[in-house]
Design a protein around this motif. Sequence first.
Motif, PDB file in Angstrom:
ATOM      1  N   PHE A  53       5.762   0.133 -16.222  1.00  8.88           N
ATOM      2  CA  PHE A  53       6.200   0.804 -15.006  1.00  8.88           C
ATOM      3  C   PHE A  53       6.996  -0.118 -14.077  1.00  8.88           C
ATOM      4  O   PHE A  53       6.995   0.033 -12.859  1.00  8.88           O
ATOM      5  CB  PHE A  53       5.019   1.456 -14.271  1.00  8.88           C
ATOM      6  CG  PHE A  53       3.874   0.543 -13.888  1.00  8.88           C
ATOM      7  CD1 PHE A  53       3.819  -0.038 -12.626  1.00  8.88           C
ATOM      8  CD2 PHE A  53       2.832   0.305 -14.767  1.00  8.88           C
ATOM      9  CE1 PHE A  53       2.759  -0.847 -12.256  1.00  8.88           C
ATOM     10  CE2 PHE A  53       1.762  -0.498 -14.404  1.00  8.88           C
ATOM     11  CZ  PHE A  53       1.722  -1.080 -13.139  1.00  8.88           C
TER      12      PHE A  53
ATOM     13  N   LEU B  23       3.949  -0.855  -5.035  1.00  4.09           N
ATOM     14  CA  LEU B  23       3.322  -0.217  -6.188  1.00  4.09           C
ATOM     15  C   LEU B  23       2.145   0.679  -5.805  1.00  4.09           C
ATOM     16  O   LEU B  23       1.602   1.389  -6.661  1.00  4.09           O
ATOM     17  CB  LEU B  23       2.828  -1.274  -7.180  1.00  4.09           C
ATOM     18  CG  LEU B  23       3.876  -2.202  -7.786  1.00  4.09           C
ATOM     19  CD1 LEU B  23       3.208  -3.164  -8.765  1.00  4.09           C
ATOM     20  CD2 LEU B  23       4.976  -1.413  -8.477  1.00  4.09           C
TER      21      LEU B  23
ATOM     22  N   ARG C 255       7.974   5.088 -12.576  1.00  7.85           N
ATOM     23  CA  ARG C 255       6.978   5.268 -11.514  1.00  7.85           C
ATOM     24  C   ARG C 255       7.049   6.649 -10.852  1.00  7.85           C
ATOM     25  O   ARG C 255       6.239   6.963  -9.982  1.00  7.85           O
ATOM     26  CB  ARG C 255       7.110   4.163 -10.468  1.00  7.85           C
ATOM     27  CG  ARG C 255       6.878   2.768 -11.031  1.00  7.85           C
ATOM     28  CD  ARG C 255       6.642   1.735  -9.947  1.00  7.85           C
ATOM     29  NE  ARG C 255       7.749   1.547  -9.065  1.00  7.85           N
ATOM     30  CZ  ARG C 255       8.775   0.726  -9.281  1.00  7.85           C
ATOM     31  NH1 ARG C 255       8.819   0.022 -10.412  1.00  7.85           N
ATOM     32  NH2 ARG C 255       9.750   0.606  -8.412  1.00  7.85           N
ATOM     33  N   LYS C 256       7.994   7.470 -11.278  1.00  9.23           N
ATOM     34  CA  LYS C 256       8.079   8.843 -10.771  1.00  9.23           C
ATOM     35  C   LYS C 256       7.190   9.799 -11.564  1.00  9.23           C
ATOM     36  O   LYS C 256       6.986  10.939 -11.167  1.00  9.23           O
ATOM     37  CB  LYS C 256       9.526   9.329 -10.822  1.00  9.23           C
ATOM     38  CG  LYS C 256      10.466   8.591  -9.868  1.00  9.23           C
ATOM     39  CD  LYS C 256      11.893   9.102 -10.014  1.00  9.23           C
ATOM     40  CE  LYS C 256      12.839   8.350  -9.085  1.00  9.23           C
ATOM     41  NZ  LYS C 256      14.245   8.813  -9.247  1.00  9.23           N
ATOM     42  N   LYS C 257       6.681   9.307 -12.706  1.00  7.14           N
ATOM     43  CA  LYS C 257       5.880  10.161 -13.587  1.00  7.14           C
ATOM     44  C   LYS C 257       4.393   9.881 -13.385  1.00  7.14           C
ATOM     45  O   LYS C 257       3.975   8.723 -13.335  1.00  7.14           O
ATOM     46  CB  LYS C 257       6.255   9.897 -15.051  1.00  7.14           C
ATOM     47  CG  LYS C 257       7.741  10.088 -15.349  1.00  7.14           C
ATOM     48  CD  LYS C 257       8.076   9.594 -16.742  1.00  7.14           C
ATOM     49  CE  LYS C 257       9.569   9.644 -17.012  1.00  7.14           C
ATOM     50  NZ  LYS C 257       9.922   9.045 -18.332  1.00  7.14           N
ATOM     51  N   SER C 258       3.598  10.927 -13.292  1.00  6.91           N
ATOM     52  CA  SER C 258       2.156  10.762 -13.140  1.00  6.91           C
ATOM     53  C   SER C 258       1.521  10.452 -14.502  1.00  6.91           C
ATOM     54  O   SER C 258       2.027  10.869 -15.544  1.00  6.91           O
ATOM     55  CB  SER C 258       1.532  12.025 -12.552  1.00  6.91           C
ATOM     56  OG  SER C 258       1.778  13.136 -13.400  1.00  6.91           O
TER      57      SER C 258
ATOM     58  N   LYS D  28       1.723   3.458  -4.079  1.00 11.76           N
ATOM     59  CA  LYS D  28       1.857   4.903  -4.267  1.00 11.76           C
ATOM     60  C   LYS D  28       1.679   5.273  -5.737  1.00 11.76           C
ATOM     61  O   LYS D  28       0.949   6.220  -6.071  1.00 11.76           O
ATOM     62  CB  LYS D  28       3.217   5.385  -3.762  1.00 11.76           C
ATOM     63  CG  LYS D  28       3.428   6.885  -3.908  1.00 11.76           C
ATOM     64  CD  LYS D  28       4.790   7.308  -3.373  1.00 11.76           C
ATOM     65  CE  LYS D  28       5.008   8.805  -3.547  1.00 11.76           C
ATOM     66  NZ  LYS D  28       6.347   9.230  -3.046  1.00 11.76           N
ATOM     67  N   TYR D  29       2.319   4.530  -6.617  1.00 11.01           N
ATOM     68  CA  TYR D  29       2.212   4.810  -8.052  1.00 11.01           C
ATOM     69  C   TYR D  29       0.794   4.571  -8.550  1.00 11.01           C
ATOM     70  O   TYR D  29       0.217   5.407  -9.251  1.00 11.01           O
ATOM     71  CB  TYR D  29       3.197   3.940  -8.829  1.00 11.01           C
ATOM     72  CG  TYR D  29       3.062   4.076 -10.334  1.00 11.01           C
ATOM     73  CD1 TYR D  29       3.563   5.192 -10.990  1.00 11.01           C
ATOM     74  CD2 TYR D  29       2.424   3.095 -11.090  1.00 11.01           C
ATOM     75  CE1 TYR D  29       3.428   5.332 -12.368  1.00 11.01           C
ATOM     76  CE2 TYR D  29       2.292   3.222 -12.467  1.00 11.01           C
ATOM     77  CZ  TYR D  29       2.793   4.340 -13.102  1.00 11.01           C
ATOM     78  OH  TYR D  29       2.657   4.478 -14.450  1.00 11.01           O
TER      79      TYR D  29
END
Length: 272
Positions: free
Chosen positions: A42, A75, A48-51, A77-78
Amino acid sequence: MNKKINAMYFSATGTTKKIVSALAEKISKNIDDEAIINYIDFTLPEVRKKSVSFTEEDVVIIGVPVYAGRVPNVLLKYLNAITGNGALAVPIVVYGNRNYDDALIELKDILELNGFKAIAGGAFIGEHSFSKILAKDRPDEKDIAIVIDFADKIYKKIILKDEIQTVEVKGNKPYRKYYMPKDEKGRPVDIRKVKPKTNNNCIDCKLCVNICPMGSIDAEDVSKFNGICIKCGACIKKCPVQAKYYDDKDYLRHKQELEIDFVHRREPELFI
């Protein structure tokens, strides 16, 4: 044993990747010599936009670099969006030979709040992002030997028939404030807005654009930034013609102090 091994990392210059991958590969080999590891890198912003979510059948080795003694705030938020659902986790932090301060306990706390069960943790040393001489070429062979032994101990803990106990790691609560460099008079200085410059060596290969973990370097003019610089060192260390450099006096003074004050080799700290 039906466990899936996952290797997750943010690794702009490759040091964290090297440690997390070696850990994951040895644990996986111990479980099943032919098992496939799920790698989640990541480092770049699009990832980092993908859960991401896991299950109780997963073992997740997750590594981040230490920035100013803490988990990099860019980092958070991710990391807080990752769902554990009872997965086993091994938090790993990598620092440049100064100190990891409260980064490891912070990463462990984040994982546990998100439904992971942290069963081991480690703080390893990698070449400092500011320098080419501080902790040069680490992790080295000695470090990797420690990684391999640590992986064997983690594997033995996983296969215990009794309930696997969570791990305690070193750190403070509340966490210490972010580490700040000081000027020659001992006053704190803020280098967060400092960005690298580009010299005439540049061949416009766009490598720096493609590897910037914040996506901040302008694709049309690589000397410009469209976002923040986190001082990860990727564009400087990976440039094929040494076109990127810093000239900020506070940054350079801090870099020199680190190289002088923390030259003594530090060793990994493991918790299991």
